[in-house]
Design a protein around this motif. Sequence first.
Motif: not given
Length: 393
Positions: A149-152, A182-184, A209-213, A379-383
Amino acid sequence: MLLRILILLVLLLTLPAWAIDRCELRWRWSGRARLLFALPHISLLIALIYMAWGESYSAQADYWKGMLIGTALCLIVPETLAAPIFALAARLRRRHRQLSLWTSRVGWCVGGFFLLAMLFGFTLGYRQIQVKEFTYTSARLPKAFDGYRIVQISDLHLGTLRGREGVVENVVHEINACEPDLVVFTGDLVNYHADEVEAFRDILSGIRATDGIISVMGNHDYAQYFRWPTSADSLADIRRLQEEQRNLGWHLLLNESHIVRRNNDSIAIIGVENDGRPPFPARADLKRAQQGVDSTTFKVLLSHDPTHWRRAVLPQTNIDLTLSGHTHGMQFQMGGFSPAAWIYDEWGGPYYDGQRALYVNLGTGEVLIPFRLGAWAELTLITLRTEKNNNQE
């Protein structure tokens, strides 16, 4: 910045109003009433010219510029849409008097509707935040990243939201509620200069976010819209903004890559500097950004300007998914249409070229004017999904 669009604003503020007066008001209103109609337009013209001539970039000046342009648009949009209807009513007046009357009423209804819509966009519209979901499926995605899961987020333009910190607090709350891996952030953190970050440091440091921004730079982040005394001052501000992002705990990529690992699998997040068509900066170096990344690795590219995708990303790389922002959907969308489509082939949402995709985020902030209608803050939640588990959406 205001000086660049001054002539356009003057034309839009005068021509539709003049047409309405000639086609409608002079037949139905007294001279005194017509003067009252003209006064707001004259006052706005004087204020716009005065502010453009001595344009300043302080926080207070930005606030008043936004208020002034916003007020002008509340007149410009409804009048521009109503003026052709009143012109038609005027043509019908001699031979079809009853039809002319009904056409005139339609003009008033259209003008009134869009006036209310514009007022909503300026008072409440920019506060609306949508979480849009997008699933990207690829056979190249490692199994360990199935469901990743990535939030853009994109285009915060913090200077416009100064004094409206609650909007950014809501953005951070919605990001964290998505529980992202992850957040980008795909660029345009500020409007003019690094000072805009100061009021939002504590709020933005709350993103989790688990893997940071991971972040990249947008065209506004290069301090090109501010009158700096020297080029050295401009460069110093760019570097200070970059340091602000790092101090927030964000991993800023400047034509670089970052490897995210899950067990024995990995994907690459590639970040390039802004690369747009003139007059926007073109600083991306895709070759350098991919150094050390195996060609078989699944790749996600962060590139602020969506025009970069067709110009360079598709023909020069095998990057799977590109994430961009920049367009804002022109902060206006109605019935699936946005004027952004006149400028950008890809302006909002997902686009495909075979199995490769681009997603254009509509942004969460606004340039100078706090306004949105239809093209709500996003906000975009990309799976990410492996191909055998899901069909492409």
